[in-house]
Motif scaffolding. Structure first.
Motif, PDB file in Angstrom:
ATOM      1  N   MET A   1       0.841  -1.199   0.000  1.00 43.97           N
ATOM      2  CA  MET A   1       0.000   0.000   0.000  1.00 43.97           C
ATOM      3  C   MET A   1       0.877   1.251   0.000  1.00 43.97           C
ATOM      4  SD  MET A   1      -2.854   1.149   2.802  1.00 43.97           S
ATOM      5  CE  MET A   1      -3.634   2.758   2.743  1.00 43.97           C
ATOM      6  N   ASP A   2       0.657   2.127  -0.963  1.00 43.35           N
ATOM      7  CA  ASP A   2       1.409   3.381  -1.054  1.00 43.35           C
ATOM      8  C   ASP A   2       0.534   4.495  -0.487  1.00 43.35           C
ATOM      9  OD1 ASP A   2       2.781   5.674  -1.777  1.00 43.35           O
ATOM     10  OD2 ASP A   2       3.501   4.816  -3.662  1.00 43.35           O
ATOM     11  N   ARG A   3       0.679   4.745   0.810  1.00 46.20           N
ATOM     12  CA  ARG A   3      -0.224   5.668   1.501  1.00 46.20           C
ATOM     13  C   ARG A   3      -0.130   7.092   0.951  1.00 46.20           C
ATOM     14  NH1 ARG A   3       0.670   1.818   5.353  1.00 46.20           N
ATOM     15  NH2 ARG A   3      -1.165   1.230   6.604  1.00 46.20           N
ATOM     16  N   ARG A   4       1.068   7.558   0.676  1.00 44.37           N
ATOM     17  CA  ARG A   4       1.208   8.929   0.204  1.00 44.37           C
ATOM     18  C   ARG A   4       0.591   9.119  -1.185  1.00 44.37           C
ATOM     19  NH1 ARG A   4       7.130  11.298   2.113  1.00 44.37           N
ATOM     20  NH2 ARG A   4       6.759  11.065   4.356  1.00 44.37           N
ATOM     21  N   GLU A   5       0.863   8.203  -2.082  1.00 42.53           N
ATOM     22  CA  GLU A   5       0.295   8.308  -3.419  1.00 42.53           C
ATOM     23  C   GLU A   5      -1.222   8.138  -3.380  1.00 42.53           C
ATOM     24  OE1 GLU A   5       1.382   8.993  -6.550  1.00 42.53           O
ATOM     25  OE2 GLU A   5       3.191   9.715  -5.527  1.00 42.53           O
ATOM     26  N   LEU A   6      -1.693   7.224  -2.533  1.00 39.26           N
ATOM     27  CA  LEU A   6      -3.131   7.032  -2.390  1.00 39.26           C
ATOM     28  C   LEU A   6      -3.789   8.311  -1.871  1.00 39.26           C
ATOM     29  CD1 LEU A   6      -5.660   5.228  -2.377  1.00 39.26           C
ATOM     30  CD2 LEU A   6      -5.032   4.501  -0.066  1.00 39.26           C
ATOM     31  N   ALA A   7      -3.188   8.939  -0.877  1.00 37.55           N
ATOM     32  CA  ALA A   7      -3.743  10.178  -0.318  1.00 37.55           C
ATOM     33  C   ALA A   7      -3.799  11.275  -1.378  1.00 37.55           C
ATOM     34  CB  ALA A   7      -2.895  10.629   0.873  1.00 37.55           C
ATOM     35  N   ALA A   8      -2.723  11.424  -2.134  1.00 42.64           N
ATOM     36  CA  ALA A   8      -2.683  12.474  -3.159  1.00 42.64           C
ATOM     37  C   ALA A   8      -3.692  12.194  -4.273  1.00 42.64           C
ATOM     38  CB  ALA A   8      -1.274  12.576  -3.737  1.00 42.64           C
ATOM     39  N   PHE A   9      -3.844  10.924  -4.622  1.00 39.94           N
ATOM     40  CA  PHE A   9      -4.788  10.564  -5.681  1.00 39.94           C
ATOM     41  C   PHE A   9      -6.224  10.836  -5.246  1.00 39.94           C
ATOM     42  CE2 PHE A   9      -7.314   7.246  -7.950  1.00 39.94           C
ATOM     43  CZ  PHE A   9      -7.158   7.766  -9.230  1.00 39.94           C
ATOM     44  N   LEU A  10      -6.562  10.434  -4.035  1.00 41.41           N
ATOM     45  CA  LEU A  10      -7.914  10.680  -3.535  1.00 41.41           C
ATOM     46  C   LEU A  10      -8.219  12.176  -3.499  1.00 41.41           C
ATOM     47  CD1 LEU A  10      -8.147   8.149  -0.549  1.00 41.41           C
ATOM     48  CD2 LEU A  10      -9.296   7.980  -2.765  1.00 41.41           C
ATOM     49  N   ARG A  11      -7.261  12.951  -3.025  1.00 39.94           N
ATOM     50  CA  ARG A  11      -7.475  14.397  -2.931  1.00 39.94           C
ATOM     51  C   ARG A  11      -7.666  15.014  -4.330  1.00 39.94           C
ATOM     52  NH1 ARG A  11      -3.834  15.080   0.273  1.00 39.94           N
ATOM     53  NH2 ARG A  11      -2.096  15.558  -1.106  1.00 39.94           N
ATOM     54  N   SER A  12      -6.834  14.588  -5.272  1.00 38.78           N
ATOM     55  CA  SER A  12      -6.944  15.150  -6.626  1.00 38.78           C
ATOM     56  C   SER A  12      -8.269  14.796  -7.283  1.00 38.78           C
ATOM     57  CB  SER A  12      -5.784  14.653  -7.495  1.00 38.78           C
ATOM     58  OG  SER A  12      -5.926  13.273  -7.801  1.00 38.78           O
ATOM     59  N   ARG A  13      -8.767  13.570  -7.041  1.00 41.26           N
ATOM     60  CA  ARG A  13     -10.047  13.175  -7.644  1.00 41.26           C
ATOM     61  C   ARG A  13     -11.208  13.888  -6.948  1.00 41.26           C
ATOM     62  NH1 ARG A  13      -8.244  12.143 -12.207  1.00 41.26           N
ATOM     63  NH2 ARG A  13      -6.730  13.550 -11.216  1.00 41.26           N
TER      64      ARG A  13
END
Length: 283
Positions: A1-13
């Motif tokens: 799980m890539d928490r930082r990339e997941l967080a940034a992706f969720l925020r951008s969407r």
């Protein structure tokens, strides 16, 4: 799980979706673009605290159910949905159901075909989009509920106005065979879609013909190159039938065109003038 990339992706969407697109009121002036975190959480059926932790790269690994809710809430495309699963360390399974959103470029294409009747269908045979000539040739799809826009439901379960099956097409029986085969293949692609399962169950319960075709387990479709519509106003309209696959959406563009100089071409021209201006008043 890539928490930082997941967080940034969720925020951008989340930030790209307007409240109106999500069916929410705009409310008072917003300090950030897109949805608020609590709105995204509400749409995904998770707590605001949990969603906030995901966007802050502090959350635990989301379950597949949570990922499905996030993909739905954030209106992710199939590619974005797969990316979300990979970021969460949970390789994606099959799409939950057939795509219903039609690309704008395809919608624009339908409008640029004034001499062809054109529709877009889903893997479940639901008519998702159409141009004016298709509405005049078949029916005004905008005037009927969504469930009545399903061609496989219509060919097996009706209605049959004036005894005409599926708009009076000459190959209704062949279409019934093809649709049963393609629906069986689609059901295998979307095993977890309750709408797909409900449609199959409804057809099995309501049509002996469909039950017989379903029991044959055939999945190879037969191409339909030509058919005739028995139109109540202009009479028989014989058209060529060409199907273009939209592979990434599992959709099809169906084009009906008449031979140049034929009586059917003249009939389509007449229908383009008549349009859908309450044909029942002209009958």
């Amino acid at each position: 799980m890539d928490r930082r990339e997941l967080a940034a992706f969720l925020r951008s969407r989340r930030e790209r979706i307007t409240p109106a697109e999500a069916g929410l009121p705009a409310g008072p002036r917003r300090r950030t673009p897109g949805l608020r975190r609590e709105e995204a959480a509400h749409l995904a059926f998770i707590s605001t605290e949990y969603y906030t932790r995901l966007e802050q790269a502090r959350g635990p690994r989301p379950s597949r159910e949570v990922l499905t809710g996030l993909a739905r809430a954030l209106r992710l495309s199939d590619a974005e949905r797969d990316h979300l699963h990979h970021l969460a360390g949970a390789p994606p399974g099959p799409p939950p159901g057939p795509a219903r959103e039609v690309r704008q470029s395809i919608l624009d294409l339908l409008g640029r075909l004034p001499h062809a009747a054109a529709i877009v269908t889903s893997a479940m045979f639901e008519v998702l989009a159409w141009n004016e000539l298709a509405a005049a040739l078949m029916e005004d799809f905008s005037a009927v509920p969504r469930r009545e826009r399903n061609l496989v439901r219509r060919v097996f379960l009706g209605p049959r106005p004036g005894g005409r099956r599926l708009y009076g097409v000459s190959d209704a029986g062949a279409f019934a065979r093809v649709s049963a085969r393609r629906l069986r293949a689609a059901a295998a692609r979307y095993p977890d879609d309750p709408e797909m399962a409900g449609l199959v169950e409804e057809l099995l319960d309501g049509s002996e013909e469909f039950a017989r075709l379903w029991a044959a387990h055939d999945v190879s479709p037969e191409p339909t190159l030509r058919k005739t519509f028995a139109h109540p106003l202009v009479g028989p309209v014989t058209v060529n039938c060409d199907v273009l696959d939209i592979t990434d959406r599992d959709q099809q563009v169906v084009l009906y065109t008449a031979a140049p100089g034929s009586p059917s071409e003249e009939a389509l021209r007449l229908l383009s003038v008549i349009g859908t201006q309450r044909m029942d008043a002209l009958r």
